[in-house]
Write a protein that holds these residues in place. Structure first.
Motif, PDB file in Angstrom:
ATOM      1  N   GLY A 233       0.912  -1.195   0.003  1.00 15.40           N
ATOM      2  CA  GLY A 233      -0.142   0.039  -0.056  1.00 15.40           C
ATOM      3  C   GLY A 233       0.691   1.373  -0.091  1.00 15.40           C
ATOM      4  N   ILE A 234       0.101   2.248  -0.373  1.00 17.27           N
ATOM      5  CA  ILE A 234       0.677   3.665  -0.521  1.00 17.27           C
ATOM      6  C   ILE A 234       0.360   4.459   0.821  1.00 17.27           C
ATOM      7  N   VAL A 235       0.890   5.291   1.624  1.00 19.32           N
ATOM      8  CA  VAL A 235       0.639   6.095   2.500  1.00 19.32           C
ATOM      9  C   VAL A 235       0.773   7.653   2.119  1.00 19.32           C
ATOM     10  N   TYR A 236      -0.020   8.460   1.832  1.00 19.37           N
ATOM     11  CA  TYR A 236       0.275   9.822   1.249  1.00 19.37           C
ATOM     12  C   TYR A 236       0.187  10.752   2.301  1.00 19.37           C
ATOM     13  N   CYS A 237       1.620  11.773   2.381  1.00 24.58           N
ATOM     14  CA  CYS A 237       1.697  12.633   3.496  1.00 24.58           C
ATOM     15  C   CYS A 237       1.794  14.029   2.979  1.00 24.58           C
ATOM     16  N   VAL A 299      -1.521  -3.067  -5.429  1.00 23.58           N
ATOM     17  CA  VAL A 299      -1.589  -2.170  -4.433  1.00 23.58           C
ATOM     18  C   VAL A 299      -2.834  -2.330  -3.961  1.00 23.58           C
ATOM     19  N   ARG A 300      -2.919  -2.890  -2.636  1.00 20.07           N
ATOM     20  CA  ARG A 300      -4.313  -3.179  -2.135  1.00 20.07           C
ATOM     21  C   ARG A 300      -4.875  -2.050  -1.227  1.00 20.07           C
ATOM     22  N   PHE A 301      -4.094  -1.069  -0.911  1.00 17.93           N
ATOM     23  CA  PHE A 301      -4.809   0.179  -0.355  1.00 17.93           C
ATOM     24  C   PHE A 301      -3.890   1.345  -0.423  1.00 17.93           C
ATOM     25  N   VAL A 302      -4.829   2.560  -0.619  1.00 20.47           N
ATOM     26  CA  VAL A 302      -4.011   3.761  -0.315  1.00 20.47           C
ATOM     27  C   VAL A 302      -4.725   4.681   0.789  1.00 20.47           C
ATOM     28  N   VAL A 303      -3.708   5.172   1.753  1.00 19.08           N
ATOM     29  CA  VAL A 303      -4.211   5.840   2.686  1.00 19.08           C
ATOM     30  C   VAL A 303      -3.721   7.210   2.409  1.00 19.08           C
ATOM     31  N   HIS A 304      -4.619   8.224   2.756  1.00 20.35           N
ATOM     32  CA  HIS A 304      -4.320   9.584   2.690  1.00 20.35           C
ATOM     33  C   HIS A 304      -4.302  10.143   4.188  1.00 20.35           C
ATOM     34  N   TYR A 305      -2.921  10.207   4.737  1.00 15.65           N
ATOM     35  CA  TYR A 305      -2.832  10.512   6.339  1.00 15.65           C
ATOM     36  C   TYR A 305      -3.108  11.924   6.429  1.00 15.65           C
ATOM     37  N   ASP A 306      -2.991  12.732   5.436  1.00 14.17           N
ATOM     38  CA  ASP A 306      -3.320  14.316   5.352  1.00 14.17           C
ATOM     39  C   ASP A 306      -4.261  14.456   4.492  1.00 14.17           C
ATOM     40  N   LEU A 307      -4.897  15.708   4.289  1.00 18.54           N
ATOM     41  CA  LEU A 307      -6.022  16.089   3.380  1.00 18.54           C
ATOM     42  C   LEU A 307      -5.313  16.277   2.060  1.00 18.54           C
ATOM     43  N   PRO A 308      -5.878  15.677   1.005  1.00 18.22           N
ATOM     44  CA  PRO A 308      -5.348  16.121  -0.444  1.00 18.22           C
ATOM     45  C   PRO A 308      -5.707  17.788  -0.685  1.00 18.22           C
ATOM     46  N   LYS A 309      -5.154  18.140  -1.576  1.00 20.10           N
ATOM     47  CA  LYS A 309      -5.344  19.541  -1.998  1.00 20.10           C
ATOM     48  C   LYS A 309      -6.620  19.617  -2.811  1.00 20.10           C
ATOM     49  N   CYS A 330      -9.464   2.508  -0.031  1.00 22.64           N
ATOM     50  CA  CYS A 330      -8.823   3.957  -0.116  1.00 22.64           C
ATOM     51  C   CYS A 330      -9.620   4.582   1.243  1.00 22.64           C
ATOM     52  N   LEU A 331      -8.316   4.898   2.253  1.00 22.14           N
ATOM     53  CA  LEU A 331      -9.008   5.449   3.380  1.00 22.14           C
ATOM     54  C   LEU A 331      -8.234   6.940   3.598  1.00 22.14           C
ATOM     55  N   LEU A 332      -9.279   7.690   3.963  1.00 24.47           N
ATOM     56  CA  LEU A 332      -8.830   9.263   4.227  1.00 24.47           C
ATOM     57  C   LEU A 332      -8.955   9.418   5.817  1.00 24.47           C
TER      58      LEU A 332
END
Length: 618
Positions: A233-237, A299-309, A330-332
């Protein structure tokens, strides 16, 4: 054999597919008819096949313009594994290797060339391309040409020069996400001639969209990951520092994680990305610098750790999950505080148009995060697509509808406060100010304006500031209040809100989102299979990929491994019938994988599955 039979034959023999995905065949037909094409297909919709298949069905070279080195290598590795002669030219090659590939191109040894736009437009390379007279030029990630897109790349603007240099060569523009304005830019700036336009649905039914209220974010993330230890998975910061510190925290908690951001050296970025693609690590903690064109299907999950623009970037980033069509999440993690931080940075923009656009996009993103309605409907609606189903069955709001409460009294208090403030001062104030009046703050600015004498001063002490802000966002959502644009946005009552206040209309609002426990949906593509056998197959795949220095999915996707672990093929012929198995891969890998199946069946036997085989489903 007619033309269509020939296409289907190559589709199976080379790519291992028994049929086309939506719009692929029509796009291939248009390319073979030498028409300009504009194709808008969602991530995972099979864009690359739209130019790869025509390249194998016609004479000459197909030139693919791609913005990222990693994407080029990924695609070329995959094509080579399928027996297709392909190459790339970019800055990762030393001079000797670059010359060797150019000699091969001049000798006609390759069917596809991947090249970055800045490399393509160098005079010598452009002259070579003109001399090669390619059969097709495909521009991938075409939204990069528009300054209204979320990945604007100025070097894409020069691609229109190709049209004047080789006007007879058809051009194909492909993207996974673009608003109407960006679509118009692509067609205009690439000088496409009467293009045949294809637009698939933006809907990704295998993705579960979910928003959780952000409280203890690191603990929330680790709880989420604890149920997905063997998945990628990917965790976006938001920040580089955040990506690094989060990767360190996950490593300390026992996860295979690494950071990715523009502040790392190119060598470190390439090392971490390759480790992720090869499954040496499971989690990438990244800024938005990571992801465009990444072809990793599992990629089984994408997490947005912070709010996308903005919603366009959010859609693109969540789209990196589940490219193989299998269920993915997909978790925000959302808090309005993240929005406040982003607004602070936006307010520092000097260009007024850019600033107002960014504020509008941020407001759309926050509305999506707080909305109690179907996530899928809201996301598709942003791109102008109507989602007719009442319940999508695969987002938090549809799986667990949020409670609505009679909030008439609190709503009247809030709307009345806005009205009284405007009446007393003849202008509006910000949301924080209105909440401070409601909760009876002794703030000097309130007292100096005499707002501590208003009838609504202090009438909301029973609720917290956070609860009042949620009420405000709900009243804005239903049109009873409005937030202005500008450096210092204000909140005011609308005509509808005033009418509701005067008539004492009943007002029901949605309860705030809590940390959700959303069950994972089993989609039609999520079939039963022998999980112990799957793990053995995955171990073999990893070993074969390591030997060949390619990502594991270049050998076979998770979908193919699941089919093997369900059907237990016992011969080369049965193995060759599996999805994702072409002739080259059958010749190269059948024996190894069949050995694992034989051994597993001898030790553990065959499982009997209760659901219908995917091949038999309508």
């Amino acid at each position: 054999m007619d033309a269509r039979q020939r296409r289907l034959q190559i589709l199976k023999e080379v790519f291992g597919h028994d049929g086309f995905r939506p719009l692929q065949e029509e796009i291939v037909d248009s390319a073979l008819a030498e028409r300009d094409v504009f194709a808008l297909l969602p991530t995972g919709g099979g864009k690359s096949l739209c130019y790869q298949l025509p390249a194998l069905l016609r004479e000459g070279l197909t030139v693919v313009v791609s913005p990222l080195i990693a994407l080029m290598k990924d695609q070329v590795d995959g094509l080579t594994a399928n027996g297709v002669s392909a190459t790339y030219l970019n800055s990762s090659l030393d001079a000797a290797e670059g010359r060797r590939r150019l000699r091969g191109l001049h000798a006609g040894e390759y069917k596809l060339l991947y090249v970055a736009p800045e490399r393509l437009m160098i005079q010598g390379v452009l002259d070579d391309v003109v001399a090669w007279r390619p059969g097709l030029i495909a521009v991938d990630e075409a939204h990069c040409i528009s300054e209204w897109g979320h990945d604007f790349r100025p070097e894409y603007r020069r691609l229109a020069e190709l049209r004047s240099a080789i006007p007879e060569v058809p051009m194909m523009a492909l993207t996974a996400t673009a608003t109407e304005r960006v679509r118009e830019d692509i067609v205009r700036l690439l000088a496409l001639r009467d293009p045949v336009t294809f637009q698939a649905s933006f809907n990704r039914p295998n993705l579960l969209y979910r928003v959780d209220a952000k409280s203890d974010a690191q603990r929330q993330l680790i709880d989420f990951l604890s149920k997905r230890r063997d998945e990628s998975g990917i965790v976006y910061c938001w920040s580089r520092k955040g990506a690094e510190s989060l990767a360190d925290a996950l490593c300390a908690a026992g996860y295979l994680a690494a950071p990715y951001h523009a502040g790392l050296t190119p060598e470190a970025r390439a090392l971490n990305q390759d480790a992720f693609l090869r499954d040496d690590i499971r989690i990438i903690c990244a800024t938005i610098a990571f992801g465009m064109g990444i072809d990793k299907p599992n990629v089984r999950f994408v997490v947005h750790y912070d709010l996308p623009k903005n919603l366009e970037g959010y859609y693109q980033e969540t789209g990196r999950a589940g490219r193989d069509g299998l269920p993915s999440e997909c978790l925000l993690l959302f808090s309005r505080g993240d929005g406040v931080k982003q607004r602070h940075f936006i307010d520092e923009k000097e260009n007024e148009t850019e600033r107002l656009t960014a504020l509008r996009q941020l407001e759309q993103m926050m509305t999506y995060a707080e909305c109690p309605d179907c996530r899928r409907r809201g996301l598709l609606g942003y791109f102008g697509e109507v989602f007719d189903e009442e319940n999508c069955g695969n987002c938090d709001n549809c799986l667990n509808p949020r409670e609505t409460r009679d909030m008439t009294l609190a709503s009247q208090q809030f709307l009345s406060c806005l009205y009284r403030i405007r009446q007393a001062s003849n202008w509006s104030f910000g949301l924080n100010y209105a909440v401070e009046v409601l909760t009876g703050s002794r703030n000097e600015s309130i007292r100096s304006r005499g707002h501590d004498k208003l009838p609504t001063y202090g009438i909301g002490k029973d609720l917290s500031a956070a609860e009042w802000k949620h009420i405000a966002s709900e009243l804005i959502r239903i049109g009873y209040a409005m937030r202005s644009d500008g450096n210092y946005p204000t909140v005011d009552i609308t005509d509808d809100g005033l009418a509701a206040l005067k008539s004492r209309r009943k007002i029901e609002l949605t309860a705030p989102a809590e940390v959700a426990r959303v069950r994972r949906k089993s989609s039609r593509d999520d079939f039963e299979y022998d999980k112990p056998l799957f793990e053995k197959l995955r171990t073999l795949r990893y070993s074969l990929a390591t030997e060949r220095n390619v990502p594991a999915y270049v050998i076979f996707s998770d979908v193919t491994l699941r089919h093997i672990a369900r059907r237990y093929p016992s011969s080369r012929e049965q193995f060759g019938e599996l999805p994702g198995v072409g002739r080259r891969k059958m010749d190269e890998f059948a024996a190894d994988f069949l050995d694992v199946v034989y051994g597993h069946v001898a030790d553990a036997g065959r499982q009997v599955f209760s659901d219908k085989d995917p091949a038999d489903r309508p």
